[in-house]
Design an enzyme around this catalytic site. Sequence first.
Site, PDB file in Angstrom:
ATOM      1  N   ASP A 156      29.443   9.678  15.735  1.00 12.32           N
ATOM      2  CA  ASP A 156      30.684  10.140  15.105  1.00 12.32           C
ATOM      3  C   ASP A 156      30.623  11.651  14.865  1.00 12.32           C
ATOM      4  O   ASP A 156      31.604  12.367  15.081  1.00 12.32           O
ATOM      5  CB  ASP A 156      30.890   9.404  13.772  1.00 12.32           C
ATOM      6  CG  ASP A 156      30.742   7.900  13.942  1.00 12.32           C
ATOM      7  OD1 ASP A 156      31.597   7.299  14.588  1.00 12.32           O
ATOM      8  OD2 ASP A 156      29.738   7.337  13.450  1.00 12.32           O
ATOM      9  N   HIS A 184      30.132   3.594   9.463  1.00 21.61           N
ATOM     10  CA  HIS A 184      30.437   3.772  10.892  1.00 21.61           C
ATOM     11  C   HIS A 184      31.486   2.717  11.254  1.00 21.61           C
ATOM     12  O   HIS A 184      31.176   1.655  11.774  1.00 21.61           O
ATOM     13  CB  HIS A 184      29.166   3.603  11.729  1.00 21.61           C
ATOM     14  CG  HIS A 184      29.427   3.575  13.210  1.00 21.61           C
ATOM     15  ND1 HIS A 184      29.922   4.655  13.909  1.00 21.61           N
ATOM     16  CD2 HIS A 184      29.284   2.586  14.129  1.00 21.61           C
ATOM     17  CE1 HIS A 184      30.053   4.339  15.184  1.00 21.61           C
ATOM     18  NE2 HIS A 184      29.682   3.076  15.346  1.00 21.61           N
TER      19      HIS A 184
HETATM   20  P1  NAD Z   1      24.590  -4.984  25.284  1.00 23.61           P
HETATM   21  O1  NAD Z   1      25.365  -6.251  25.175  1.00 23.61           O
HETATM   22  O2  NAD Z   1      24.605  -4.254  26.568  1.00 23.61           O
HETATM   23  O3  NAD Z   1      23.091  -5.257  24.902  1.00 23.61           O
HETATM   24  C1  NAD Z   1      22.776  -5.926  23.715  1.00 23.61           C
HETATM   25  C2  NAD Z   1      21.321  -6.283  23.773  1.00 23.61           C
HETATM   26  O4  NAD Z   1      20.999  -6.905  22.552  1.00 23.61           O
HETATM   27  C3  NAD Z   1      20.985  -7.273  24.901  1.00 23.61           C
HETATM   28  O5  NAD Z   1      19.832  -6.819  25.550  1.00 23.61           O
HETATM   29  C4  NAD Z   1      20.769  -8.579  24.166  1.00 23.61           C
HETATM   30  O6  NAD Z   1      19.814  -9.420  24.805  1.00 23.61           O
HETATM   31  C5  NAD Z   1      20.253  -8.071  22.822  1.00 23.61           C
HETATM   32  N1  NAD Z   1      20.495  -9.071  21.769  1.00 23.61           N
HETATM   33  C6  NAD Z   1      21.578  -9.862  21.599  1.00 23.61           C
HETATM   34  N2  NAD Z   1      21.383 -10.723  20.579  1.00 23.61           N
HETATM   35  C7  NAD Z   1      20.161 -10.432  20.079  1.00 23.61           C
HETATM   36  C8  NAD Z   1      19.376 -10.989  19.050  1.00 23.61           C
HETATM   37  N3  NAD Z   1      19.800 -12.036  18.325  1.00 23.61           N
HETATM   38  N4  NAD Z   1      18.178 -10.433  18.813  1.00 23.61           N
HETATM   39  C9  NAD Z   1      17.738  -9.396  19.558  1.00 23.61           C
HETATM   40  N5  NAD Z   1      18.421  -8.851  20.573  1.00 23.61           N
HETATM   41  C10 NAD Z   1      19.620  -9.369  20.824  1.00 23.61           C
HETATM   42  O7  NAD Z   1      25.092  -4.063  24.079  1.00 23.61           O
HETATM   43  P2  NAD Z   1      24.975  -2.486  23.932  1.00 23.61           P
HETATM   44  O8  NAD Z   1      26.170  -1.874  24.555  1.00 23.61           O
HETATM   45  O9  NAD Z   1      23.625  -2.023  24.311  1.00 23.61           O
HETATM   46  O10 NAD Z   1      25.199  -2.336  22.344  1.00 23.61           O
HETATM   47  C11 NAD Z   1      24.242  -2.781  21.426  1.00 23.61           C
HETATM   48  C12 NAD Z   1      24.775  -2.651  20.004  1.00 23.61           C
HETATM   49  O11 NAD Z   1      24.959  -1.267  19.663  1.00 23.61           O
HETATM   50  C13 NAD Z   1      26.126  -3.309  19.763  1.00 23.61           C
HETATM   51  O12 NAD Z   1      26.114  -3.980  18.512  1.00 23.61           O
HETATM   52  C14 NAD Z   1      27.089  -2.139  19.721  1.00 23.61           C
HETATM   53  O13 NAD Z   1      28.268  -2.434  19.009  1.00 23.61           O
HETATM   54  C15 NAD Z   1      26.242  -1.097  19.032  1.00 23.61           C
HETATM   55  N6  NAD Z   1      26.658   0.301  19.153  1.00 23.61           N
HETATM   56  C16 NAD Z   1      26.532   1.076  18.048  1.00 23.61           C
HETATM   57  C17 NAD Z   1      26.889   2.404  18.114  1.00 23.61           C
HETATM   58  C18 NAD Z   1      26.784   3.269  16.888  1.00 23.61           C
HETATM   59  O14 NAD Z   1      27.261   4.422  16.921  1.00 23.61           O
HETATM   60  N7  NAD Z   1      26.162   2.837  15.816  1.00 23.61           N
HETATM   61  C19 NAD Z   1      27.371   2.953  19.307  1.00 23.61           C
HETATM   62  C20 NAD Z   1      27.473   2.123  20.403  1.00 23.61           C
HETATM   63  C21 NAD Z   1      27.122   0.783  20.325  1.00 23.61           C
HETATM   64  C1  LMR Z   2      31.093   3.252  19.020  1.00 22.52           C
HETATM   65  O1  LMR Z   2      31.436   3.900  18.029  1.00 22.52           O
HETATM   66  O2  LMR Z   2      31.345   3.622  20.184  1.00 22.52           O
HETATM   67  C2  LMR Z   2      30.300   1.981  18.833  1.00 22.52           C
HETATM   68  O3  LMR Z   2      30.147   1.677  17.477  1.00 22.52           O
HETATM   69  C3  LMR Z   2      30.830   0.826  19.598  1.00 22.52           C
HETATM   70  C4  LMR Z   2      32.106   0.276  18.991  1.00 22.52           C
HETATM   71  O4  LMR Z   2      32.166  -0.935  18.771  1.00 22.52           O
HETATM   72  O5  LMR Z   2      33.032   1.053  18.744  1.00 22.52           O
END
Ligand code: NAD
Ligand code: LMR
Length: 326
Positions: A156, A184
């Site tokens: 952000d 967030h």
């Molecule tokens: P993705 O679906 O590509 O990968 C998720 C991974 O998590 C997979 O490898 C899956 O096997 C694993 N997983 C699922 N359930 C699980 C469990 N119970 N225990 C352990 N591992 C588990 O998703 P992604 O695009 O890599 O995103 C991951 C997370 O990050 C999501 O929750 C997404 O919303 C979050 N995210 C946060 C931010 C932020 O700014 N904070 C930004 C982007 C994404």
């Molecule tokens: C983001 O800000 O891009 C991540 O938290 C993914 C989402 O769910 O928006």
Amino acid sequence: MKRIVVTGATGQIAYSLLFRIAHGDLFPHSEPIALHLSDLLGTEAMMEGVAMELEDCAFPLLKEIHFGSDLEKQFDQVDIALLVGAKPRGPGMERADLLMDNGRIFVDQGRALGSAANKDVKVVVVGNPCNTNCLIAMSHASTLPRQNFHAMMRLDQNRAQALLARKGSAEVEEVKRLTIWGNHSATQVPDFVNATIKEKKALDVIKDPSWFQGDFIETIQKRGAAIIAARGKSSAASAANAAVESVRSLYTPTPAGEWFSSAVCSDGNPYGIEENLVFGFPCRSKGDGNYEIVPDLEWDFFLKEKIAVTQKELISERVCVEKELL
Ligand code: NAD
Ligand code: LMR
């Protein structure tokens, strides 16, 4: 050597993040690295494939790769834990809709951190809703200092920095002092009152208060959803980049008068935010992996009201999980 665990190691964020870590981007100095890849049972073949690709990069700093689904083994003696593994939201969802499913992940991970990780481990939670997931992990790792837990607000911050640079005809590095207060989520509060562009108040460079209070805040609050709508998947490379910068800021002395945003434990905070939340604050570091919250930033009436709203949302997320997950 630093031991670093990344959960969700076969997911899309990890596919950028692991290679940045192995290249040495987490630290401002060269540091040999042992990478621990952690993901669900059944993903071992894929983790092995990622490990093979990491090997094939011949990164000089990457000394060891371990992978597996046993949390105690993967978290053993780690110095840094990037908790990414969790479901992402789809179109039309809010991040908090993931709370009951994803929150459970952080109970076990918090416990495993408490029993297996280095006692000084620094934890950055990326999996959404990251603030409350971080609160859950922190609560179940009672042997570790609460100050060692962060939830990621850096994406952000970077989004707001890039937008202010475009609007203010400045370079991104000329935009400073950006805080993202609170959660967030769509209630987060990108602070345009204290932000600066070319060392002047952002409000004196972009002389349009209604743009700040309207388009600016909303664009940042809804950027994650806009990316999901456009890409069909949530942000990944930009999230990985933000995760790298979140850690790097802890190991780099923050220049005088500057700060970075991270969501940290609110206990004893200087802004009167309720305790026992993981709340986005302005932070600075001496470069030793620790941080302090920068005090004395001023809130105008508009910011104060918005910060009350994001605080309320975090309290309500905590209420949702307190019986089963805290
Ligand atoms: P993705 O679906 O590509 O990968 C998720 C991974 O998590 C997979 O490898 C899956 O096997 C694993 N997983 C699922 N359930 C699980 C469990 N119970 N225990 C352990 N591992 C588990 O998703 P992604 O695009 O890599 O995103 C991951 C997370 O990050 C999501 O929750 C997404 O919303 C979050 N995210 C946060 C931010 C932020 O700014 N904070 C930004 C982007 C994404
Ligand atoms: C983001 O800000 O891009 C991540 O938290 C993914 C989402 O769910 O928006």
